[in-house]
Design an enzyme around this catalytic site. Structure first.
Site: not given
Ligand code: GNR
Ligand code: NI
Length: 170
Positions: A46, A51, A94-95, A136-137, A140
């Site tokens: 995601g 980001q 999270c990236l 999660h997104e 952000h």
């Molecule tokens: O790549 C991602 N893996 C992930 C694993 C578990 C829960 C959420 C994520 S999102 C993350 C990519 C990211 O930072 N998205 O904002």
């Molecule tokens: Ni993230």
């Protein structure tokens, strides 16, 4: 399709609240392409526009596994209409916080309203990894990171480590 540099903790851009997309036009379609290219390159499942330094309410997800056909999904102006009482825990990463993982508990299921790339409104129900990833997104888009859902001690340790690393890079 341009791979954009990722914004990394503790960059204050990650704490900005993203603003609504007013119109799904070519700029937004190009941004969607760039977000997908950046996510696949990382690789991640995601990515929110903030980001890559674009604080617009837009995110991409692809939960296909390695070797499967890709399933890119684009969500514009997503709004969670309801959360389940039931909660589940996932190990999240999270990236923008590379190589740090922690378990986060969130509502298991959500109902979500959003605009798709055709500019049409859709309502979907999400469970499992899709639900976790969408939450999660969407965090952000509101300047919230998954480390905000863990203990204060752990969060402060992560922020300290990334703050030191950023000083060395600068
Ligand atoms: O790549 C991602 N893996 C992930 C694993 C578990 C829960 C959420 C994520 S999102 C993350 C990519 C990211 O930072 N998205 O904002
Ligand atoms: Ni993230």
């Amino acid at each position: 399709m341009t791979i954009k540099p990722l914004i990394i903790l503790p960059d204050p851009v990650l704490r900005q609240v993203s603003t609504k997309v007013e119109q799904v036009n070519d700029d937004i379609r190009t941004l969607a392409d760039d977000l997908l290219a950046t996510m696949y390159d990382a690789p991640g499942i995601g990515l929110a526009a903030v980001q890559v330094g674009v604080p617009k309410r837009m995110l991409v997800i692809d939960l296909s596994k390695e070797g499967e056909d890709k399933r890119p999904q684009v969500f514009i102006n997503p709004e969670i209409l309801s959360f389940s009482d039931e909660r589940s825990a996932y190990e999240e990463g999270c990236l923008s916080i590379p190589d740090y993982y922690a378990e986060v508990e969130r509502p298991s299921k959500i109902t979500l309203k959003h605009i798709n790339l055709d500019g049409r409104e859709e309502t979907i129900e999400a469970a499992g990894l899709l639900s976790t990833c969408l939450q999660h997104e969407i965090d952000h888009l509101n300047g919230v990171l998954f480390i905000d859902h863990i203990s204060r001690l752990k969060r402060e340790m992560v922020i300290k480590k990334f703050t030191k690393a950023a000083k060395i890079r600068a």
